[in-house]
Design a protein around this motif. Sequence first.
Motif, mmCIF file in Angstrom:
data_model
loop_
_atom_site.group_PDB
_atom_site.id
_atom_site.type_symbol
_atom_site.label_atom_id
_atom_site.label_comp_id
_atom_site.label_asym_id
_atom_site.label_seq_id
_atom_site.Cartn_x
_atom_site.Cartn_y
_atom_site.Cartn_z
ATOM 1 N N ASP A 264 -20.469 60.364 84.983
ATOM 2 C CA ASP A 264 -19.627 61.551 85.105
ATOM 3 C C ASP A 264 -19.334 62.170 83.753
ATOM 4 O OD1 ASP A 264 -19.563 61.136 87.753
ATOM 5 O OD2 ASP A 264 -17.440 60.642 87.901
ATOM 6 N N ILE B 256 -22.389 63.805 82.139
ATOM 7 C CA ILE B 256 -22.760 65.038 82.835
ATOM 8 C C ILE B 256 -21.787 66.145 82.463
ATOM 9 C CG2 ILE B 256 -22.890 66.124 85.113
ATOM 10 C CD1 ILE B 256 -24.139 63.578 86.159
ATOM 11 N N GLY B 257 -20.512 65.808 82.378
ATOM 12 C CA GLY B 257 -19.508 66.794 81.981
ATOM 13 C C GLY B 257 -19.814 67.402 80.624
ATOM 14 N N LEU C 76 -22.926 69.732 80.859
ATOM 15 C CA LEU C 76 -22.616 71.019 81.476
ATOM 16 C C LEU C 76 -21.884 71.918 80.490
ATOM 17 C CD1 LEU C 76 -21.392 69.955 85.022
ATOM 18 C CD2 LEU C 76 -23.513 71.101 84.456
ATOM 19 N N ARG C 77 -20.908 71.339 79.798
ATOM 20 C CA ARG C 77 -20.098 72.122 78.873
ATOM 21 C C ARG C 77 -20.966 72.676 77.740
ATOM 22 N NH1 ARG C 77 -14.166 71.267 76.664
ATOM 23 N NH2 ARG C 77 -13.802 71.756 78.843
ATOM 24 N N VAL D 190 -23.298 75.536 79.083
ATOM 25 C CA VAL D 190 -22.598 76.793 79.351
ATOM 26 C C VAL D 190 -22.209 77.471 78.035
ATOM 27 C CG1 VAL D 190 -20.511 77.805 80.329
ATOM 28 C CG2 VAL D 190 -21.757 76.091 81.603
ATOM 29 N N ALA E 60 -23.596 81.079 76.951
ATOM 30 C CA ALA E 60 -22.635 82.175 76.758
ATOM 31 C C ALA E 60 -22.772 82.775 75.359
ATOM 32 C CB ALA E 60 -21.212 81.674 76.987
ATOM 33 N N LEU F 280 -28.567 79.406 81.164
ATOM 34 C CA LEU F 280 -27.496 79.135 82.116
ATOM 35 C C LEU F 280 -28.062 78.547 83.420
ATOM 36 C CD1 LEU F 280 -24.462 79.530 82.077
ATOM 37 C CD2 LEU F 280 -24.772 81.756 83.116
ATOM 38 N N ILE F 281 -29.182 79.126 83.894
ATOM 39 C CA ILE F 281 -29.815 78.616 85.110
ATOM 40 C C ILE F 281 -30.334 77.197 84.870
ATOM 41 C CG2 ILE F 281 -31.719 78.962 86.747
ATOM 42 C CD1 ILE F 281 -31.533 81.977 86.131
ATOM 43 N N THR G 138 -29.027 74.912 83.058
ATOM 44 C CA THR G 138 -27.968 73.905 82.909
ATOM 45 C C THR G 138 -27.793 73.013 84.152
ATOM 46 O OG1 THR G 138 -26.843 75.308 81.309
ATOM 47 C CG2 THR G 138 -25.546 73.570 82.293
ATOM 48 N N PRO G 139 -27.607 73.592 85.356
ATOM 49 C CA PRO G 139 -27.517 72.699 86.517
ATOM 50 C C PRO G 139 -28.818 71.955 86.811
ATOM 51 C CG PRO G 139 -27.285 75.012 87.186
ATOM 52 C CD PRO G 139 -27.284 74.980 85.702
ATOM 53 N N VAL G 140 -29.960 72.553 86.450
ATOM 54 C CA VAL G 140 -31.235 71.854 86.651
ATOM 55 C C VAL G 140 -31.275 70.612 85.754
ATOM 56 C CG1 VAL G 140 -33.750 72.047 86.588
ATOM 57 C CG2 VAL G 140 -32.373 74.039 87.202
ATOM 58 N N ARG H 223 -28.735 69.020 84.762
ATOM 59 C CA ARG H 223 -27.775 68.084 85.343
ATOM 60 C C ARG H 223 -28.444 67.203 86.392
ATOM 61 N NH1 ARG H 223 -24.126 69.164 90.124
ATOM 62 N NH2 ARG H 223 -25.078 67.265 90.831
#
Lengths: 279, 131
Positions: free
Chosen positions: B15, B18-19, B22-23, B26, B30, B87-88, B90-92, B94
């Motif tokens: 966890d 991963i946090g 992600l941060r 992003v 940005a 940005l797209i 990032t979840p990939v 993850r």
Amino acid sequence: MNQLEMSEIIAAASFLAGFLGALSGLGGGVVIVPLLVLGFGVDMRYAMGASLISVIATSSGAAAAYVREGISNIRIGMFLEIATTIGAIVGAMLAASSPTRLLAVVFGIVLLYSAGMSLRRKKPMALDGPADHLAQTFKLDGLMPVDGDWVPYRTRRIPLGFGLMFGAGTLSGLLGIGSGAVKVLAMDEAMQIPFKVSTTTSNFMIGVTAAASAGVFLSRGYIQPALVMPVTLGVLAGSVLGARFLAAAKVRTVRLIFATVIAALGVEMIFNALHGRLS
Amino acid sequence: MNSLQIAPPDDRVIDKRIGLLLRFGVMLAATVIACGGILYLIHSGARVVSYHHFAGTPASLRSITGIALGAVQGNGLSVIQLGILLLIATPVARVLFSVLAFARERDWLYVVISGIVLTVLLYSLVGHTRL
């Protein structure tokens, strides 16, 4: 209005949407499309593209905060993401072949539904009870913190939840939204996951779901960078600030106000679509 | 507590990482989007543009090589689009990270499940986005 002025106004409006979305817990993404379409006369498809990208940003940003607190359930999230990502691709394909007026009507209905869902009272969840066979197979039961202790919880009705998640994914790809309201319905009502876990897990999943339709949106030319830039930066900054104020805010009041705004936007979307004002 | 065994695996180390991932993703995305936005507005801020009619973005903003080429040349819109691609991604990333983390835990069931999600994501991105 030139490009600079338009960017500034859109960024400011998106900031407000992100701020209220985070404060109310409803997410700012759902108001971005009506904001752009009704407020700025933006074509539905460009608006959906900008909304989808802002949803990925806020989901990943918020998930980063939530995941560190350890109350989202990674296994539930990953398991259900199979349904949401496949649904998202189906939805994005459907979006390309649907007339924008139809999309606007569906969008309006989703807005009304989201507003209604946000005001419902939460039932206390039964934490114990007989174990669900499928939940055990897929290791979906978990632990959550309650008053400093780790308390176990169970997960139920997995096939129903999985099916609803496919629907949530389809709506996400069809409309360029996170469809958090449907995700929470699937996890709270169908699978009976405690609210604390379902909300954060749903937030966590939204980014992955949205990424699945982003490829389709990008290749179809829906992702207009000049529009995505102010929307995404505005929503992201607003939601980060909103999350900071969360502890001090009267969530119930903010929720009520924001739900009213969402419902009004829903009515206006449907009205405009039916009167042919949306091209 | 009843006698049924509930043994949820401790995911908190996963966890946390991963946090962080992600941060970082992003924030990077940005920053790139903001830089592209400044470039774009300096060059074209005074232009009057309407998004009322849908024409679709030009092909150079739809393909990965087109976006990369434009970004290298300092085109503001291409730089924004590059930030959007990050940005797209990032979840990939993850999901990819989860596959590896579950493999390290020897949770093969969840290696397969997160592998399916990763495949669906890559199908969407690679199958539809032209290189």
